[in-house]
Design a protein around this motif. Structure first.
Motif, PDB file in Angstrom:
ATOM      1  N   THR A   1      37.638  25.539  36.162  1.00 61.43           N
ATOM      2  CA  THR A   1      36.565  26.312  36.791  1.00 61.43           C
ATOM      3  C   THR A   1      36.510  25.977  38.284  1.00 61.43           C
ATOM      4  N   GLY A   2      37.061  26.872  39.074  1.00 59.20           N
ATOM      5  CA  GLY A   2      37.162  26.619  40.504  1.00 59.20           C
ATOM      6  C   GLY A   2      35.842  26.360  41.193  1.00 59.20           C
ATOM      7  N   LEU A   3      34.790  27.082  40.790  1.00 61.07           N
ATOM      8  CA  LEU A   3      33.489  26.906  41.441  1.00 61.07           C
ATOM      9  C   LEU A   3      32.955  25.493  41.234  1.00 61.07           C
ATOM     10  N   TYR A   4      33.244  24.878  40.093  1.00 62.96           N
ATOM     11  CA  TYR A   4      32.807  23.504  39.861  1.00 62.96           C
ATOM     12  C   TYR A   4      33.490  22.559  40.849  1.00 62.96           C
ATOM     13  N   PHE A   5      34.799  22.700  41.011  1.00 62.35           N
ATOM     14  CA  PHE A   5      35.525  21.839  41.943  1.00 62.35           C
ATOM     15  C   PHE A   5      35.088  22.101  43.388  1.00 62.35           C
TER      16      PHE A   5
END
Length: 313
Positions: free
Chosen positions: A114-118
């Motif tokens: 999940t890119g938004l988490y990173f």
């Protein structure tokens, strides 16, 4: 009990450091993270937005109970499917997991797709206040009653920037933008810049993105979806559907869930459900490649078989 050594036997860990392992679904992240955490005295912290839901172990390919027993695992299956686990909620949970890791001198190994988490982890997050449940429910009820075109037109009137940026078919984001206006009296863009600081500095992390050969990855995705069905994915989705939850909730839109619900209603054969579920997952993997390439250049792209040496270096 995990397989960790006693505190006095563990290697010295720089408590400001962390390893971030991202990549598309089925790229081998979990096996790599488990090996690293075992050898370095670490904790595996989940950064996958669907693996947070306890209702979805099989269909999201969460680590097995046996793997979770080998080293500490955090933020897996800790949220109920009835809850919308936002990026902000995950960031709060991640902050607590990182604090625990530092107190125990565990190396944080943060993995997911999940890119938004990173991005929130490394760049921080706009500080949008929580939206009261009654406001969210009222907006969702209007969406069901009036349709997305009516809500998008209202959004364009009340928040022209968001109305221009969001497409009418993007129901979740249109509804979210309206919820924020209803709850706070301010558009989403006003909250940008008043955000939460990043939890980790890019200078202090080792960040890799596993980039397997596309044809091989897609073959593995197809095989894994078929295996999930044999392991009980259909029964898991049947139990989830029986709860009668809002179909707009993230857990209800996990890859494979909507088509398996249609199958359980008699609207699709199992073979059709398998084909659609695997295809949706392949399309998602393709988007993951594109998103990370453009949004998070901090990540070093490596082939899965080269990842161990890249992290060790």
């Amino acid at each position: 009990m995990s397989g960790h050594a006693r505190n006095e036997d563990k290697p010295a860990i720089d408590t400001g450091r962390a390893v971030l392992i991202a990549g598309p679904t089925a790229s081998g992240k979990s096996a790599l993270a488990l090996r690293l955490a075992e050898q370095a005295g670490g904790v595996v912290i989940n950064a996958d937005s669907m693996q947070v839901y306890r209702d979805l172990r099989v269909i999201t390919a969460r680590p097995t109970e046996a793997d979770e027993a080998r080293v500490p695992h955090r933020l897996y299956g800790h949220r109920d499917a009835a809850i919308n686990c936002s990026v902000g909620s995950w960031l709060d949970d991640a902050a607590a997991a990182l604090a625990e890791a530092r107190a125990n001198r565990w190396l944080p190994v943060i993995i997911g797709g999940t890119g938004l988490y990173f991005k929130a982890l490394l760049r921080g997050l706009s500080n949008v206040p929580p939206v009261p449940a009654e406001v969210r429910e009222a907006v969702r009820a209007r969406l069901a009653r009036d349709g997305i075109e009516v809500l998008h037109a209202e959004l364009a009137r009340r928040d022209p920037d968001a109305g221009a940026r969001l497409k009418p078919r993007d129901q979740a984001r249109v509804a979210r933008a309206l919820e924020v206006i209803e709850a706070t009296g301010r558009p989403l863009a006003d909250w940008h810049g008043e955000g939460l600081p990043p939890l980790l500095s890019p200078a202090h992390v080792t960040a890799v993105f596993l980039a397997p050969d596309r044809a091989e990855l897609y073959r593995r995705i197809d095989q894994r979806f078929a295996a999930m069905l044999k392991q009980g994915a259909r029964e898991e989705v049947r139990a989830l559907a029986a709860r009668g939850l809002d179909p707009m909730l993230p857990a209800m839109k996990a890859h494979g869930v909507p088509v398996l619900i249609r199958h359980l209603r008699g609207e699709a054969t199992l073979e059709e459900a398998q084909m659609v579920g695997a295809a949706d997952t392949r399309h998602y993997a393709k988007r993951q490649f594109t998103w990370f390439r453009h949004q998070l250049p901090e990540f070093r792209w490596v082939r899965p078989e080269e990842a161990w040496d890249a992290i060790a270096a």
